[in-house]
Design a protein around this motif. Structure first.
Motif, PDB file in Angstrom:
ATOM      1  N   GLN A   1      10.236  18.365 -13.402  1.00 29.37           N
ATOM      2  CA  GLN A   1       9.692  19.141 -12.295  1.00 29.37           C
ATOM      3  C   GLN A   1       8.187  19.358 -12.413  1.00 29.37           C
ATOM      4  O   GLN A   1       7.510  19.576 -11.414  1.00 29.37           O
ATOM      5  N   GLN A   2       7.647  19.330 -13.613  1.00 25.28           N
ATOM      6  CA  GLN A   2       6.213  19.517 -13.798  1.00 25.28           C
ATOM      7  C   GLN A   2       5.471  18.186 -13.762  1.00 25.28           C
ATOM      8  O   GLN A   2       4.390  18.078 -13.188  1.00 25.28           O
ATOM      9  N   ARG A   3       6.071  17.147 -14.363  1.00 26.03           N
ATOM     10  CA  ARG A   3       5.327  15.914 -14.586  1.00 26.03           C
ATOM     11  C   ARG A   3       5.263  15.023 -13.347  1.00 26.03           C
ATOM     12  O   ARG A   3       4.345  14.210 -13.217  1.00 26.03           O
ATOM     13  N   TRP A   4       6.215  15.139 -12.427  1.00 23.44           N
ATOM     14  CA  TRP A   4       6.242  14.224 -11.292  1.00 23.44           C
ATOM     15  C   TRP A   4       4.939  14.271 -10.513  1.00 23.44           C
ATOM     16  O   TRP A   4       4.430  13.230 -10.087  1.00 23.44           O
ATOM     17  N   ARG A   5       4.373  15.467 -10.330  1.00 19.00           N
ATOM     18  CA  ARG A   5       3.167  15.587  -9.520  1.00 19.00           C
ATOM     19  C   ARG A   5       1.959  14.997 -10.247  1.00 19.00           C
ATOM     20  O   ARG A   5       1.085  14.376  -9.646  1.00 19.00           O
ATOM     21  N   GLU A   6       1.917  15.190 -11.549  1.00 17.61           N
ATOM     22  CA  GLU A   6       0.842  14.586 -12.344  1.00 17.61           C
ATOM     23  C   GLU A   6       0.889  13.064 -12.236  1.00 17.61           C
ATOM     24  O   GLU A   6      -0.136  12.412 -12.041  1.00 17.61           O
ATOM     25  N   MET A   7       2.095  12.478 -12.357  1.00 15.46           N
ATOM     26  CA  MET A   7       2.236  11.029 -12.230  1.00 15.46           C
ATOM     27  C   MET A   7       1.881  10.560 -10.827  1.00 15.46           C
ATOM     28  O   MET A   7       1.229   9.519 -10.638  1.00 15.46           O
ATOM     29  N   TRP A   8       2.302  11.332  -9.809  1.00 19.43           N
ATOM     30  CA  TRP A   8       2.031  10.953  -8.429  1.00 19.43           C
ATOM     31  C   TRP A   8       0.539  10.935  -8.145  1.00 19.43           C
ATOM     32  O   TRP A   8       0.012   9.964  -7.591  1.00 19.43           O
TER      33      TRP A   8
ATOM     34  N   PHE B   1       0.836  -1.193   0.000  1.00 19.25           N
ATOM     35  CA  PHE B   1       0.000   0.000   0.000  1.00 19.25           C
ATOM     36  C   PHE B   1       0.880   1.256   0.000  1.00 19.25           C
ATOM     37  O   PHE B   1       0.683   2.197  -0.778  1.00 19.25           O
ATOM     38  N   SER B   2       1.889   1.247   0.871  1.00 18.58           N
ATOM     39  CA  SER B   2       2.809   2.379   0.952  1.00 18.58           C
ATOM     40  C   SER B   2       3.638   2.509  -0.315  1.00 18.58           C
ATOM     41  O   SER B   2       3.866   3.612  -0.819  1.00 18.58           O
ATOM     42  N   LEU B   3       4.078   1.380  -0.848  1.00 16.35           N
ATOM     43  CA  LEU B   3       4.894   1.388  -2.064  1.00 16.35           C
ATOM     44  C   LEU B   3       4.118   1.971  -3.245  1.00 16.35           C
ATOM     45  O   LEU B   3       4.645   2.770  -4.030  1.00 16.35           O
ATOM     46  N   LEU B   4       2.848   1.581  -3.383  1.00 15.73           N
ATOM     47  CA  LEU B   4       2.023   2.025  -4.502  1.00 15.73           C
ATOM     48  C   LEU B   4       1.803   3.535  -4.502  1.00 15.73           C
ATOM     49  O   LEU B   4       1.553   4.133  -5.553  1.00 15.73           O
ATOM     50  N   SER B   5       1.886   4.138  -3.327  1.00 13.17           N
ATOM     51  CA  SER B   5       1.520   5.552  -3.192  1.00 13.17           C
ATOM     52  C   SER B   5       2.700   6.510  -3.349  1.00 13.17           C
ATOM     53  O   SER B   5       2.520   7.721  -3.284  1.00 13.17           O
ATOM     54  N   ARG B   6       3.907   5.988  -3.578  1.00 14.96           N
ATOM     55  CA  ARG B   6       5.092   6.849  -3.618  1.00 14.96           C
ATOM     56  C   ARG B   6       5.267   7.487  -5.000  1.00 14.96           C
ATOM     57  O   ARG B   6       4.912   6.890  -6.014  1.00 14.96           O
ATOM     58  N   PRO B   7       5.852   8.678  -5.048  1.00 14.79           N
ATOM     59  CA  PRO B   7       5.993   9.400  -6.317  1.00 14.79           C
ATOM     60  C   PRO B   7       7.262   9.025  -7.062  1.00 14.79           C
ATOM     61  O   PRO B   7       8.197   8.455  -6.480  1.00 14.79           O
TER      62      PRO B   7
END
Length: 676
Positions: free
Chosen positions: A192-199, A178-184
């Motif tokens: 710098q822009q795309r990481w949050r979209e993927m997360w 569960f914790s692993l699945l939620s990491r960015p």
């Protein structure tokens, strides 16, 4: 483990590259190569797992894959789709999508100018599963496999069920997954822009793993998928199987050796759920990477290393192990069998009599027991990871559990008794409830009375005829059951006693049944069969293993050291027993790119000695990830309770960016009990 600073071949690293999939998703890879691999292509070795090549296990990766590259191989570490820096979503364990991606990744690797088209696949745990499952798909470039700490039957021998009993490690693994699945992903890799979209794509599509697994309480198509035991013949490449007796993933080594039809080898040592060179207690350990090179050189390069002239199955024969949860090493010796199963295998039978294991059948005595529900507190961790000096996960003195069991002892042994394989009990019994479970432990009782668990088994009695179609027990009806305990190699010394301990539960390893059951065990026809093995002179002539070595990991700074704590608390006023385990995996900074990570988890299980509805399981995970002024915090929590009809689950996740909560979600579900 000895890091090797100078390797035979100069190497270079591709710290990150993208491997394109046919649907447009890209998998993130880290690659180590001989410097001249483009001019002189080499075989490749792939490890394909969801455990984050950039941070979580990067140090472990750096002790393995550069070592192979430094001996003339291309070493490739890929994050599975939706994990680490890879694109897409990870929506469960061992999905067909994962296997499809692996086939494409293998084809991509084989087509690279630095690869000669031959690939080996290896892995521990998830990676060991994947290696076997992908081999069953028969990709043409895959020429050999090393599978460590894996299983051939996902229902019977994974962390979810054992003998049809629901394991509490189902909750522990859920919490980690569960914790692993939620990491960015890392912004430095994906932007710098795309990481949050993927997360946020991961967070919004997050599965609640335990809610996916728990409805499948019998061996159905959900578990058949990815279980290579469904068709052993599908695997057509050579396989090397490795395990540790302290690990819970051991039965698949002899099972696969007995059933595969390809060139194969097996090796089991005393260690826990790690690669052998990582020195997970208890030892002794050996140079696994050197042994792996002998395997790869034989099957990927055609070099006669002699490995296939050696016995098929090699194992550590332990002896007189003290019940020490922090046991650093065991006494014993290496043994080997040229074939498995042993064509000359001999079974010795003991017969159960009141309080005794006898050489001959005795009178039929009816012995009754309804164990307190906190039976099992001396069990230790089901699956010890045993990382260095912070392990302390092994079982403790069994006398606390023996006192809550029906025990049957031999007289003090007059001679050494060694066994190798799976002991089997056949018990003539009845119970007074439609759903009941038994635990059976084989213990070594030393002259001073200390009791060490050697091996054990669990059985949900509704699964007595198999895991596909369980049937309720008929109250009071005598039933004969057969239960194979876990495989083991062990020597009982003269003056010690063998003890068989039978109980009506095994908490906190297994979740209690809907109602507390009374067991009646009839001794007359009940037996213990042990696959004994006489010491052989040729055991002393086995090729000695080399000392563990590895490549040198890159620099990192420990900000907080790893630590572990495990305690059992008995409240004599309330009658509630609580086990709590806390694991802090350390807080570190990787100096090459400045990423910091910390992760820690807590498990808490409690039960009243006589009230099955009191059983409670709680897990929590805390993850910190950051670099400079970019800081993330992830918190996950899960609570599970039950009554006679259903399991009740509540899970939640909270995510924080720079101290501000940016995401929260919760799940609530009730899952009907299916004769569990």
């Amino acid at each position: 483990m000895r890091p090797v600073s100078s390797l035979p071949v100069k190497i270079r690293q591709i710290e990150h590259c993208w491997i394109p999939m046919s649907d447009g998703v890209r998998l993130a890879a880290r690659i180590w190569l001989p410097e001249d691999a483009e001019a002189r292509p080499v075989p490749a070795i792939l490890e394909y797992i969801p455990y984050r090549k950039r941070d979580a296990i990067s140090e472990r990766d750096e002790t393995i894959h550069p070592y192979f590259a430094g001996h003339g191989y291309a070493a490739v570490r890929i994050d599975i789709r939706g994990s680490g820096d890879s694109e897409g979503l990870l929506l469960g364990e061992y999905l067909k999508q994962d296997h499809d991606d692996a086939l494409e990744a293998l084809a991509w690797i084989a087509a690279q100018p630095w690869c000669d088209g031959k690939i080996g696949m290896m892995g521990l745990s998830w990676g060991g599963f994947e290696a076997l499952q992908v081999a069953a798909r028969r990709p043409p470039a895959l020429k050999a496999v090393i599978s460590v700490g894996s299983v051939d039957d996902r229902y019977a021998d994974d962390m979810h069920f054992k003998g049809g009993c629901l394991l509490n490690d189902n909750m522990y693994w859920h919490s980690l997954f569960f914790s692993l699945l939620s990491r960015p992903p890392d912004p430095m890799i994906v932007g710098q822009q795309r990481w949050r979209e993927m997360w946020f794509d991961r967070l919004e599509n997050l599965i609640n793993p335990i809610q996916e697994w728990l409805p499948h309480q019998r061996r159905d198509d959900f578990w058949r998928h990815g279980s290579v035991c469904e068709n052993y013949g599908a695997i057509q490449c050579p396989v090397y199987l490795v395990g540790g007796w302290a690990d819970s993933y051991i039965n698949s080594v002899p099972s696969l050796l007995a059933r595969l039809q390809v060139p194969r080898k097996g090796l089991i040592g005393p260690w826990g759920h790690q690669y052998p060179q990582d020195m997970a207690p208890p030892g002794p350990w050996f140079g696994f990477l050197q042994e792996a090179l002998r395997w790869w050189d034989h099957w990927l390069r055609g070099i006669d290393t002699g490995i296939m002239n050696e016995p098929m199955y090699r194992a550590w024969m332990a002896e007189a192990m003290p019940p020490d949860p922090g046991l650093p090493e065991t006494r014993g010796r290496w043994i080997a069998e040229p074939l498995w199963p042993r064509p000359d295998g001999h079974v010795r039978t003991w017969h159960l009599a009141p309080g005794r294991l006898a050489d001959r059948p005795g009178d039929d005595a009816a012995l009754t027991l309804s164990s307190p529900l906190d039976i099992g507190t001396a069990s230790g961790c089901l699956c010890p990871y045993g990382l260095g000096s912070i392990g302390h996960e092994l079982q403790t003195d069994q006398r606390v559990d023996d006192g809550k069991s029906l025990c049957f002892d031999t007289p003090p042994l007059g001679e050494r008794v060694e066994f190798f394989g799976a002991p089997v009990v056949e018990l003539d019994l009845s119970v007074d409830r439609p759903v009941a479970q038994i635990s059976v432990r084989l213990n070594d009782v030393a002259p001073d009375g200390t009791s060490t668990r050697v091996t054990f088994g669990l059985l949900n009695l509704t699964h007595r005829d198999g895991h596909t179609d369980p049937r309720p027990m008929e109250s009071g009806r005598r039933t004969r059951i057969r239960l194979a305990l876990d495989n083991m190699a062990y020597a009982f010394l003269p003056g010690h006693r063998m003890r068989l301990a039978v109980a009506t539960g095994y908490w906190p390893v297994a979740w209690p049944t809907p109602e507390k059951a009374m067991l009646t065990l009839h001794t007359g026809e009940s037996t213990l069969e042990v696959p004994v093995r006489k010491p052989r002179p040729e055991d002393a002539g086995l090729r000695p293993f080399e000392e563990p070595e590895s490549s040198e990991p890159e620099a990192r700074t420990m900000l907080v050291d790893a630590s572990r704590a495990r305690s059992v608390h008995h409240d004599v006023v309330t009658g509630i027993t609580t086990l709590e385990a806390h694991k802090h995996r350390g807080w570190f900074r990787i100096e090459s790119h400045g990423l910091e990570m910390s992760s820690e988890g807590t498990e808490r299980y409690s039960v009243h000695r006589s009230d099955t509805s009191s059983a409670t399981g709680e897990t929590e995970q805390l993850v910190l990830i950051g670099r400079g002024d970019w800081r993330l915090r992830l918190e996950t929590r899960t609570l599970m309770t039950s009554d006679k009809e259903a399991f009740h689950i509540h899970s939640e996740i909270e995510a924080f960016e720079d101290g501000e909560k940016s995401f929260t979600r919760s799940w609530d579900a009730s899952v009907p009990r299916d004769l569990v």
